[in-house]
Design an enzyme around this catalytic site. Structure first.
Site, PDB file in Angstrom:
ATOM      1  N   GLU A 147       9.051 -11.447  -6.232  1.00  0.00           N
ATOM      2  CA  GLU A 147       8.728 -10.572  -7.216  1.00  0.00           C
ATOM      3  C   GLU A 147       7.853 -11.247  -8.461  1.00  0.00           C
ATOM      4  OE1 GLU A 147       8.918  -7.446  -5.602  1.00  0.00           O
ATOM      5  OE2 GLU A 147       9.565  -6.713  -7.394  1.00  0.00           O
ATOM      6  N   HIS A 204       4.147 -11.465  -4.158  1.00  0.00           N
ATOM      7  CA  HIS A 204       3.815 -12.140  -2.782  1.00  0.00           C
ATOM      8  C   HIS A 204       5.026 -12.128  -2.162  1.00  0.00           C
ATOM      9  CE1 HIS A 204       0.858 -13.596  -0.279  1.00  0.00           C
ATOM     10  NE2 HIS A 204       1.592 -14.491   0.503  1.00  0.00           N
ATOM     11  N   HIS A 205       5.235 -11.283  -1.057  1.00  0.00           N
ATOM     12  CA  HIS A 205       6.550 -10.947  -0.661  1.00  0.00           C
ATOM     13  C   HIS A 205       6.659 -11.550   0.849  1.00  0.00           C
ATOM     14  CE1 HIS A 205       5.821  -8.197  -3.762  1.00  0.00           C
ATOM     15  NE2 HIS A 205       7.132  -8.446  -3.798  1.00  0.00           N
ATOM     16  N   HIS A 215      -0.917 -10.315   3.903  1.00  0.00           N
ATOM     17  CA  HIS A 215      -1.216  -9.317   4.782  1.00  0.00           C
ATOM     18  C   HIS A 215      -2.583  -8.745   4.466  1.00  0.00           C
ATOM     19  CE1 HIS A 215       3.040  -9.359   6.051  1.00  0.00           C
ATOM     20  NE2 HIS A 215       3.280  -9.262   4.687  1.00  0.00           N
ATOM     21  N   GLU A 216      -3.006  -8.723   3.003  1.00  0.00           N
ATOM     22  CA  GLU A 216      -4.332  -7.953   2.916  1.00  0.00           C
ATOM     23  C   GLU A 216      -5.378  -8.873   3.474  1.00  0.00           C
ATOM     24  OE1 GLU A 216      -2.359  -6.601  -1.262  1.00  0.00           O
ATOM     25  OE2 GLU A 216      -4.415  -7.084  -1.371  1.00  0.00           O
ATOM     26  N   ASP A 251       0.306 -18.175  -0.168  1.00  0.00           N
ATOM     27  CA  ASP A 251       1.413 -18.449   0.872  1.00  0.00           C
ATOM     28  C   ASP A 251       1.727 -19.967   0.568  1.00  0.00           C
ATOM     29  OD1 ASP A 251      -0.463 -16.687   2.907  1.00  0.00           O
ATOM     30  OD2 ASP A 251       1.403 -15.854   2.377  1.00  0.00           O
TER      31      ASP A 251
HETATM   32  C1  LIG Z   1      -0.423  -3.396  -2.099  1.00  0.00           C
HETATM   33  C2  LIG Z   1      -0.039  -4.749  -1.246  1.00  0.00           C
HETATM   34  O1  LIG Z   1       1.281  -4.645  -0.749  1.00  0.00           O
HETATM   35  C3  LIG Z   1       0.352  -5.604  -2.796  1.00  0.00           C
HETATM   36  O2  LIG Z   1      -0.913  -6.068  -3.523  1.00  0.00           O
HETATM   37  C4  LIG Z   1       0.699  -6.869  -2.600  1.00  0.00           C
HETATM   38  C5  LIG Z   1       2.340  -7.104  -2.352  1.00  0.00           C
HETATM   39  N1  LIG Z   1       2.987  -8.287  -1.720  1.00  0.00           N
HETATM   40  C6  LIG Z   1       2.072  -8.877  -0.548  1.00  0.00           C
HETATM   41  N2  LIG Z   1       2.686  -9.871   0.022  1.00  0.00           N
HETATM   42  C7  LIG Z   1       2.437 -10.552   1.021  1.00  0.00           C
HETATM   43  N3  LIG Z   1       2.826 -11.272   1.724  1.00  0.00           N
HETATM   44  N4  LIG Z   1       0.761 -10.399   1.383  1.00  0.00           N
HETATM   45  C8  LIG Z   1       0.138  -9.305   0.703  1.00  0.00           C
HETATM   46  O3  LIG Z   1      -0.818  -8.829   0.784  1.00  0.00           O
HETATM   47  C9  LIG Z   1       0.697  -8.630  -0.527  1.00  0.00           C
HETATM   48  N5  LIG Z   1       0.115  -7.664  -1.047  1.00  0.00           N
END
Ligand SMILES: C[C@H](O)[C@H](O)[C@H]1CNC2=NC(N)=NC(=O)C2=N1
Length: 93
Positions: free
Chosen positions: A49, A53-54, A71-72, A80
């Site tokens: 949080e 970045h999750h 992910h994006e 990462d």
């Molecule tokens: C809209 C998008 O989910 C947000 O910008 C963030 C949230 N957390 C995220 N976490 C990860 N691992 N990759 C992402 O691209 C990412 N994007």
């Protein structure tokens, strides 16, 4: 948007004990006690949080698996490897 890291950059930036698995970096942390693993997952979530970045966090009976990818961007970025370093720092604190 961060840039995707090249293979050699990933290898150079990957903290010890972490592995690359395709478009993800992964580490499994072992725990003697289930709730210690749960608490660790909570700590990882708080870092996630703070960094926005999750990771994917999988809590098992005696281990917690952390998987990171951007992910994006569709692969592995500095976000990462930096997140992995932060998790390592907290784990070893
Ligand atoms: C809209 C998008 O989910 C947000 O910008 C963030 C949230 N957390 C995220 N976490 C990860 N691992 N990759 C992402 O691209 C990412 N994007």
């Amino acid at each position: 948007m961060a840039d995707l890291l090249a293979d050699d950059e990933i290898e150079a930036q990957l903290p010890d004990e972490w592995d690359r698995d395709g478009d993800e970096i992964v580490r499994v942390y072992e725990f003697d006690d289930y709730l210690r693993g749960v608490n660790f997952a909570q700590m990882v979530g708080e870092i996630a949080e703070s960094q926005f970045h999750h990771p994917e966090i999988t809590i098992r009976y005696s281990e917690v698996e952390i998987r990171l990818t951007s992910h994006e961007e569709g692969g592995i970025t500095d976000a990462d490897t930096e997140m992995a370093e932060l998790i390592e720092s907290e784990r070893n604190a």
